[in-house]
Design an enzyme around this catalytic site. Structure first.
Site, PDB file in Angstrom:
ATOM      1  N   HIS A   1       0.759  -1.146  -0.131  1.00  0.00           N
ATOM      2  CA  HIS A   1      -0.069  -0.106  -0.017  1.00  0.00           C
ATOM      3  C   HIS A   1       0.770   1.151  -0.121  1.00  0.00           C
ATOM      4  O   HIS A   1       0.526   2.063   0.683  1.00  0.00           O
ATOM      5  CB  HIS A   1      -0.885  -0.142   1.318  1.00  0.00           C
ATOM      6  CG  HIS A   1      -1.997  -1.080   1.138  1.00  0.00           C
ATOM      7  ND1 HIS A   1      -3.178  -0.917   0.667  1.00  0.00           N
ATOM      8  CD2 HIS A   1      -1.965  -2.449   1.447  1.00  0.00           C
ATOM      9  CE1 HIS A   1      -3.898  -1.984   0.597  1.00  0.00           C
ATOM     10  NE2 HIS A   1      -3.220  -3.055   1.005  1.00  0.00           N
TER      11      HIS A   1
ATOM     12  N   TYR B   1       3.968  -4.918   9.587  1.00  0.00           N
ATOM     13  CA  TYR B   1       3.726  -3.372   9.241  1.00  0.00           C
ATOM     14  C   TYR B   1       4.984  -2.820  10.019  1.00  0.00           C
ATOM     15  O   TYR B   1       5.489  -1.672   9.495  1.00  0.00           O
ATOM     16  CB  TYR B   1       2.375  -2.912   9.903  1.00  0.00           C
ATOM     17  CG  TYR B   1       1.215  -3.138   9.225  1.00  0.00           C
ATOM     18  CD1 TYR B   1       0.941  -4.170   8.277  1.00  0.00           C
ATOM     19  CD2 TYR B   1      -0.098  -2.431   9.300  1.00  0.00           C
ATOM     20  CE1 TYR B   1      -0.150  -4.568   7.518  1.00  0.00           C
ATOM     21  CE2 TYR B   1      -1.119  -2.277   8.605  1.00  0.00           C
ATOM     22  CZ  TYR B   1      -1.193  -3.546   7.771  1.00  0.00           C
ATOM     23  OH  TYR B   1      -2.379  -3.921   7.099  1.00  0.00           O
TER      24      TYR B   1
END
Lengths: 357, 179
Positions: free
Chosen positions: A61, A331
């Site tokens: 992303h 992440y």
């Protein structure tokens, strides 16, 4: 120590003790377990899948837009969870729209995840972070499958394209991933970030004031009427059309979503994000998200946050879904890498599409 | 040789052994949590922060105890190079047990994270949000963690040499009379 050991025996004993402690540390750190998956292994798989690392960018992303606004809770959520988001009132929100993939300059006309990440600033320094996609299901159920899928899609050095045989081999053993791909092929793609529904992907648990815990998913449903992109003309769209559209819409007026909490029925799986819960669930509208500002990542205030879905307030806990700790760890690995590499100007800023600022 | 002045003061010994357990646990937790994406990852992370702050508080108490209580002298026959190594390694151990929690706290602050001690209790940030500062502090935290572990291995090795080979009272001065 009454009887003295011979120095040679004592030295051996000392070496043995130190060796054992070092060995235990090596075990803890995973160096004796090459098959153990850490956050860094997932970040590596994402980089390999892309073909090259993109220094300074999120490993997934990568392309995004900063937004901000507020959440007006209507108070009904307090019956489900003691989270400080739910008592009637207003909570400030930082957010980020993004598209799936690790290429920060990729075109928007791709049949990939449309995503909304949110960071709610709750009283007393608490936060609730969410990273949501426009699909109610995820392509894989486990971290190991996620890595395998990324590896199956690594571009061949000669053709710069993934080897279809490798992907087929992976899909043959993973009907859930095949089902997700079929869903992506047939499901309409929202025409704008403004009119997509964004799903929590994983199940979570809400804990109420009495200590009772219940499995939930949630979704943000837009007030803007749904419209679909024509998938046949995706390639012909300008590179940044979705992000430019979001900037334009937000300069004309706010966007709104309702946060709908979906309560699990008995028998619903909470440990597998590839399985939708289907219809016939109790839904509770707990409040309205209003986004009223947008800015490029360079100018806005979202780029330097890690939208780790396990940054949760009191009253919300992880479910037993194995993807949740994996998302959190991956992440963080991505955040560690891009932090030390330093941020770079985003696609919109490079193209001068950031608006008046 | 069993006189009270050959032992570390009782508070010093209590702090030493309590912190030995906590710091070793902390280093294992730290190395373990970055190695896995299993449910152990968030569980270990949830322990890492309150343990780190506990170590910081204990380390400051320990520093005060160290400054107000004279430790037993090293054996007079210890070669100067070993005496110097002992002195330097102890400065480093004190520096690390104070710096590591502070770097952890600072890096979480710079990373824009809420510094959660436990659910519902967040510490105030000690650095402004700055992702590049986070990146360097995070790397430093990891590297110093491994350095800390190696230093402790050396410390344990030296203590055992004193206790098993030299048998010069240095090991007993911290282990207590049973040592």
């Amino acid at each position: 120590m009454k009887t003295a050991l011979r120095p040679s025996v004592a030295l051996l004993l000392i070496a043995g003790i130190l060796g054992l402690v070092a060995l235990a540390f090596a075990w803890a750190g995973g160096w004796l377990s090459p098959r153990r998956i850490g956050g860094a292994a997932i970040a590596d798989a994402l980089q390999d899948n892309l073909g090259k690392p993109e220094p300074g960018w999120r490993r997934a992303h990568a392309k995004g837009l900063c937004v901000s606004g507020y959440f007006d809770a209507n108070g009904t959520g307090t019956a489900l969870s003691r989270a400080a988001l739910f008592p009637a009132g207003r909570i400030p929100v930082t957010g980020r729209f993004s598209l799936g993939g690790g290429d920060p300059l990729a075109g928007d006309g791709r049949n990939v995840f449309h995503s909304m990440a949110l960071l709610f600033r709750l009283p007393d320094g608490e936060q609730w972070r969410m990273a949501m996609d426009h699909t109610p299901i995820f392509p894989v159920a486990t971290p190991a499958d996620f890595v395998s899928l990324q590896i199956a899609g690594i571009p061949d050095p000669a053709t710069h394209k993934p080897d279809p045989a490798k992907l087929q081999a992976y899909l043959a053993g993973h009907p859930e991933t095949k089902a997700f791909m079929d869903y992506m092929k047939s499901a309409p793609l929202p025409s704008s970030f403004a009119n997509g529904t964004y799903y929590s992907i994983n199940a979570f648990r809400f804990v109420d004031a009495g200590g009772a815990s219940r499995a939930v998913r949630w979704q943000f449903e837009p007030e803007a009427p749904f419209a679909a992109l024509d998938k046949k003309t995706l390639d012909a769209q300008p590179r940044d059309f979705l992000f430019v559209d979001a900037l334009k819409r937000l300069s004309a007026g706010p966007m709104r979503w309702h946060m709908i909490v979906v309560l699990a029925n008995p028998g619903d799986r909470t440990d597998n994000a590839t399985i939708p819960w289907g219809a016939g669930h109790r839904r509770v509208d707990v409040g309205t998200l209003t986004l009223d500002r947008a800015a490029t990542e360079a100018a806005g205030d979202c780029r330097d946050y890690n939208f780790d879905p396990l940054v949760l307030p009191r009253g919300v806990t992880a479910s037993d879904d194995p993807l949740l700790p994996a998302r959190s760890a991956a992440y963080s690995a991505s955040f560690r890498r891009r932090a030390i590499e330093g941020p770079r100007p985003d696609a919109l800023t490079q193209a001068g599409e950031g608006g008046a600022k | 040789m069993n006189g009270p002045d050959t032992l570390f003061a009782f508070p010093a010994r209590l702090l030493h052994w309590t912190m030995a357990v906590l710091i070793l646990a902390m280093l294992f937790i730290g190395a373990g949590m970055v190695s896995t994406v299993s449910a152990a990852y968030p569980a270990l992370l949830a322990w890492h922060r309150p343990l780190g702050i506990a170590i910081l508080v204990l380390a400051l108490v320990r520093l005060a105890v160290r400054l107000t209580h004279r430790p037993p002298p090293l054996p007079a026959d210890l070669p100067p190079i070993q005496a110097a190594a002992a002195r330097v390694s102890h400065y480093l151990l004190y520096a690390l047990m104070i710096a590591m929690p502070l770097i952890g706290w600072a890096m979480q602050s710079a990373g824009g994270y809420p510094v959660i001690l436990w659910k519902g209790v967040a510490l105030f940030p000690i650095l402004p949000h700055d992702i590049v500062a986070y990146g360097w502090l995070r790397r430093l935290h990891g590297l110093l963690g491994y350095a800390f572990f190696l230093l402790i291995l050396g410390h344990v090795g030296a203590a055992l040499v004193h206790g098993l080979i030299r048998r010069d009272g240095v090991f007993r001065s911290m282990a207590g009379r049973g040592g």
